[in-house]
Scaffold this motif. Sequence first.
Motif, PDB file in Angstrom:
ATOM      1  N   GLU A  14       0.830  -1.200   0.000  1.00 28.83           N
ATOM      2  CA  GLU A  14       0.000   0.000   0.000  1.00 28.83           C
ATOM      3  C   GLU A  14       0.868   1.256   0.000  1.00 28.83           C
ATOM      4  O   GLU A  14       2.023   1.243   0.442  1.00 28.83           O
ATOM      5  CB  GLU A  14      -0.916   0.014   1.229  1.00 28.83           C
ATOM      6  CG  GLU A  14      -2.012  -1.034   1.190  1.00 28.83           C
ATOM      7  CD  GLU A  14      -2.992  -0.895   2.339  1.00 28.83           C
ATOM      8  OE1 GLU A  14      -3.077   0.215   2.916  1.00 28.83           O
ATOM      9  OE2 GLU A  14      -3.675  -1.887   2.654  1.00 28.83           O
ATOM     10  N   THR A  15       0.284   2.351  -0.466  1.00 29.74           N
ATOM     11  CA  THR A  15       0.991   3.622  -0.461  1.00 29.74           C
ATOM     12  C   THR A  15       1.273   4.081   0.972  1.00 29.74           C
ATOM     13  O   THR A  15       0.493   3.817   1.887  1.00 29.74           O
ATOM     14  CB  THR A  15       0.170   4.710  -1.190  1.00 29.74           C
ATOM     15  OG1 THR A  15       0.912   5.937  -1.158  1.00 29.74           O
ATOM     16  CG2 THR A  15      -1.184   4.939  -0.528  1.00 29.74           C
ATOM     17  N   TYR A 210      -6.633   8.778 -15.098  1.00 34.31           N
ATOM     18  CA  TYR A 210      -6.709   7.584 -15.934  1.00 34.31           C
ATOM     19  C   TYR A 210      -8.096   7.502 -16.578  1.00 34.31           C
ATOM     20  O   TYR A 210      -8.234   7.232 -17.758  1.00 34.31           O
ATOM     21  CB  TYR A 210      -6.459   6.317 -15.101  1.00 34.31           C
ATOM     22  CG  TYR A 210      -5.026   6.027 -14.752  1.00 34.31           C
ATOM     23  CD1 TYR A 210      -3.985   6.895 -15.103  1.00 34.31           C
ATOM     24  CD2 TYR A 210      -4.704   4.866 -14.055  1.00 34.31           C
ATOM     25  CE1 TYR A 210      -2.673   6.607 -14.777  1.00 34.31           C
ATOM     26  CE2 TYR A 210      -3.387   4.571 -13.721  1.00 34.31           C
ATOM     27  CZ  TYR A 210      -2.377   5.437 -14.077  1.00 34.31           C
ATOM     28  OH  TYR A 210      -1.069   5.145 -13.748  1.00 34.31           O
ATOM     29  N   VAL A 228      -3.280  -0.561  -5.070  1.00 34.20           N
ATOM     30  CA  VAL A 228      -2.759   0.613  -5.782  1.00 34.20           C
ATOM     31  C   VAL A 228      -3.814   1.717  -5.712  1.00 34.20           C
ATOM     32  O   VAL A 228      -4.869   1.623  -6.313  1.00 34.20           O
ATOM     33  CB  VAL A 228      -2.400   0.285  -7.238  1.00 34.20           C
ATOM     34  CG1 VAL A 228      -1.890   1.543  -7.952  1.00 34.20           C
ATOM     35  CG2 VAL A 228      -1.359  -0.828  -7.299  1.00 34.20           C
ATOM     36  N   ALA A 229      -3.547   2.750  -4.942  1.00 32.30           N
ATOM     37  CA  ALA A 229      -4.516   3.827  -4.735  1.00 32.30           C
ATOM     38  C   ALA A 229      -4.724   4.581  -6.041  1.00 32.30           C
ATOM     39  O   ALA A 229      -3.773   5.058  -6.660  1.00 32.30           O
ATOM     40  CB  ALA A 229      -4.024   4.773  -3.642  1.00 32.30           C
ATOM     41  N   ALA A 230      -5.982   4.674  -6.469  1.00 32.73           N
ATOM     42  CA  ALA A 230      -6.310   5.389  -7.703  1.00 32.73           C
ATOM     43  C   ALA A 230      -7.787   5.785  -7.722  1.00 32.73           C
ATOM     44  O   ALA A 230      -8.137   6.818  -8.284  1.00 32.73           O
ATOM     45  CB  ALA A 230      -5.971   4.545  -8.925  1.00 32.73           C
ATOM     46  N   TRP A 242     -10.021  10.048  -1.905  1.00 29.17           N
ATOM     47  CA  TRP A 242      -9.454   8.750  -2.254  1.00 29.17           C
ATOM     48  C   TRP A 242     -10.185   7.641  -1.501  1.00 29.17           C
ATOM     49  O   TRP A 242     -10.583   7.826  -0.355  1.00 29.17           O
ATOM     50  CB  TRP A 242      -7.979   8.698  -1.878  1.00 29.17           C
ATOM     51  CG  TRP A 242      -7.105   9.667  -2.631  1.00 29.17           C
ATOM     52  CD1 TRP A 242      -6.931  10.987  -2.366  1.00 29.17           C
ATOM     53  CD2 TRP A 242      -6.278   9.376  -3.752  1.00 29.17           C
ATOM     54  NE1 TRP A 242      -6.050  11.547  -3.244  1.00 29.17           N
ATOM     55  CE2 TRP A 242      -5.620  10.575  -4.116  1.00 29.17           C
ATOM     56  CE3 TRP A 242      -6.013   8.214  -4.486  1.00 29.17           C
ATOM     57  CZ2 TRP A 242      -4.727  10.653  -5.183  1.00 29.17           C
ATOM     58  CZ3 TRP A 242      -5.109   8.286  -5.544  1.00 29.17           C
ATOM     59  CH2 TRP A 242      -4.490   9.489  -5.891  1.00 29.17           C
ATOM     60  N   PRO A 276      -1.994   7.067  -9.703  1.00 26.35           N
ATOM     61  CA  PRO A 276      -1.613   6.696  -8.340  1.00 26.35           C
ATOM     62  C   PRO A 276      -0.640   7.701  -7.725  1.00 26.35           C
ATOM     63  O   PRO A 276       0.006   8.471  -8.436  1.00 26.35           O
ATOM     64  CB  PRO A 276      -0.950   5.325  -8.512  1.00 26.35           C
ATOM     65  CG  PRO A 276      -1.473   4.795  -9.804  1.00 26.35           C
ATOM     66  CD  PRO A 276      -1.661   6.003 -10.666  1.00 26.35           C
ATOM     67  N   GLN A 280       3.575   4.806  -5.927  1.00 28.20           N
ATOM     68  CA  GLN A 280       2.967   3.721  -6.698  1.00 28.20           C
ATOM     69  C   GLN A 280       2.816   4.081  -8.180  1.00 28.20           C
ATOM     70  O   GLN A 280       2.265   3.292  -8.951  1.00 28.20           O
ATOM     71  CB  GLN A 280       1.589   3.365  -6.122  1.00 28.20           C
ATOM     72  CG  GLN A 280       1.614   2.796  -4.713  1.00 28.20           C
ATOM     73  CD  GLN A 280       0.213   2.440  -4.220  1.00 28.20           C
ATOM     74  OE1 GLN A 280      -0.757   3.120  -4.534  1.00 28.20           O
ATOM     75  NE2 GLN A 280       0.121   1.374  -3.449  1.00 28.20           N
ATOM     76  N   ALA A 281       3.279   5.250  -8.576  1.00 25.83           N
ATOM     77  CA  ALA A 281       3.034   5.758  -9.930  1.00 25.83           C
ATOM     78  C   ALA A 281       3.636   4.863 -11.014  1.00 25.83           C
ATOM     79  O   ALA A 281       3.174   4.856 -12.155  1.00 25.83           O
ATOM     80  CB  ALA A 281       3.578   7.175 -10.065  1.00 25.83           C
ATOM     81  N   ARG A 285      -1.823  -1.298 -12.494  1.00 29.36           N
ATOM     82  CA  ARG A 285      -2.919  -1.520 -11.547  1.00 29.36           C
ATOM     83  C   ARG A 285      -3.874  -2.566 -12.109  1.00 29.36           C
ATOM     84  O   ARG A 285      -4.404  -2.408 -13.207  1.00 29.36           O
ATOM     85  CB  ARG A 285      -3.665  -0.204 -11.300  1.00 29.36           C
ATOM     86  CG  ARG A 285      -4.775  -0.266 -10.280  1.00 29.36           C
ATOM     87  CD  ARG A 285      -5.304   1.151 -10.020  1.00 29.36           C
ATOM     88  NE  ARG A 285      -6.270   1.190  -8.933  1.00 29.36           N
ATOM     89  CZ  ARG A 285      -7.599   1.116  -9.096  1.00 29.36           C
ATOM     90  NH1 ARG A 285      -8.098   1.012 -10.321  1.00 29.36           N
ATOM     91  NH2 ARG A 285      -8.405   1.147  -8.065  1.00 29.36           N
TER      92      ARG A 285
END
Length: 373
Positions: A14-15, A210, A228-230, A242, A276, A280-281, A285
């Motif tokens: 996780e981030t 995205y 992956v936070a997005a 988020w 992300p 995490q960029a 994902r």
Amino acid sequence: MPGVIVNRYEHTPETKEDLDWAELITLDLSLYEQAGGKEELVKQLEHAVRNVGFFYVKGFNISQEEVDRQFALGRAFYDLPLEEKLKFHNEADLTRGEYNGYRPAGRRVVANNVKDNVEVYNIPKFDGFHNRQQPAILEENIKEIEEFSRKCHDEVVVKLLRLFAILLELPDEDQLVKDHQYDVVGEDHLRYMHYAARSAEDNAKVADLYTPGHTDLGTVTLLFRQPVAALQILNSEGQWKWVKPQDGTITINTCDALTALTGGLIKSSIHRVHGPPADQAHVDRLGVLYFARPNNHVVLDPIQNSPLLNRLGLTTNVFTELGQHLTTEQWVKVRQTQQQRPTKTIKVTETGKWEYGEKDLEIIPGLQATIHH
């Protein structure tokens, strides 16, 4: 000849960034069978579906091992060479609103000549009406995939439909369940979804998005936890927040068909997929989702026998106000045709305004899709 071995899926860490997380309720579906449990869950659910359209569920009788197997199968599919995946893509099908099978990345322009970075593979529910050839890696595991698909319906969707029926004060707790039967022809599907990491330069051209803000077209969407936070949601104060990955949960959002059936009472959640965070960029994902929809024959008019809707005067929706009485099948076709229409003219101006071509957002005459940024 032995089949391909599908290796265990290991989730990305996780981030560690301090993001502005949404505050969402978590429904514990293990309460469902307890005395008074459904009524307690409805109390928790009501605010979420009338104001945000997003919540978590836990206690849903699908093990983490079963979930991880679906992520592993999705990864195995996306690891195939592009020419192999393209065997399950049909451009003409997508143009006319048929969305099952493979959709490659790059069909649509997000904005400023930057193409989308999303691959999709949809597996229709196993109702006997959607027989399709599957890639070998999935065909070898098709019974397991069907079992997972049916569990999504039986263990989660059906229970939520009964909670919605109680909320609407319907005389039959199973009224909505009868309109969402798994073995009756419908457009439910399981999805493996892959977002390829983008360069910082391209992300800047599309305001770090995205996928711009939108609503889903069905009843509810199940998004299985992936770290992956997005995902971001638009809350009732108009702020983008988020959505935090929570262990042992499914993120649920309510969708357009349910909004139509409830005359707007239940909110169709507005959400988008953001690039992300920095740590995490660089990571692709992968998502596993299940989309539930009413059976194809169901007319998406507001439910007439809901005492709650009648008390509130919620007896019309965006379709009926145009003189339309669309079935689910008709709605899915026109909405998917709009969503799959290749776009080339979208621009983001220097002031951050998004500009669309004349027909990019038209679903039917008089009804335009709403995109949020």
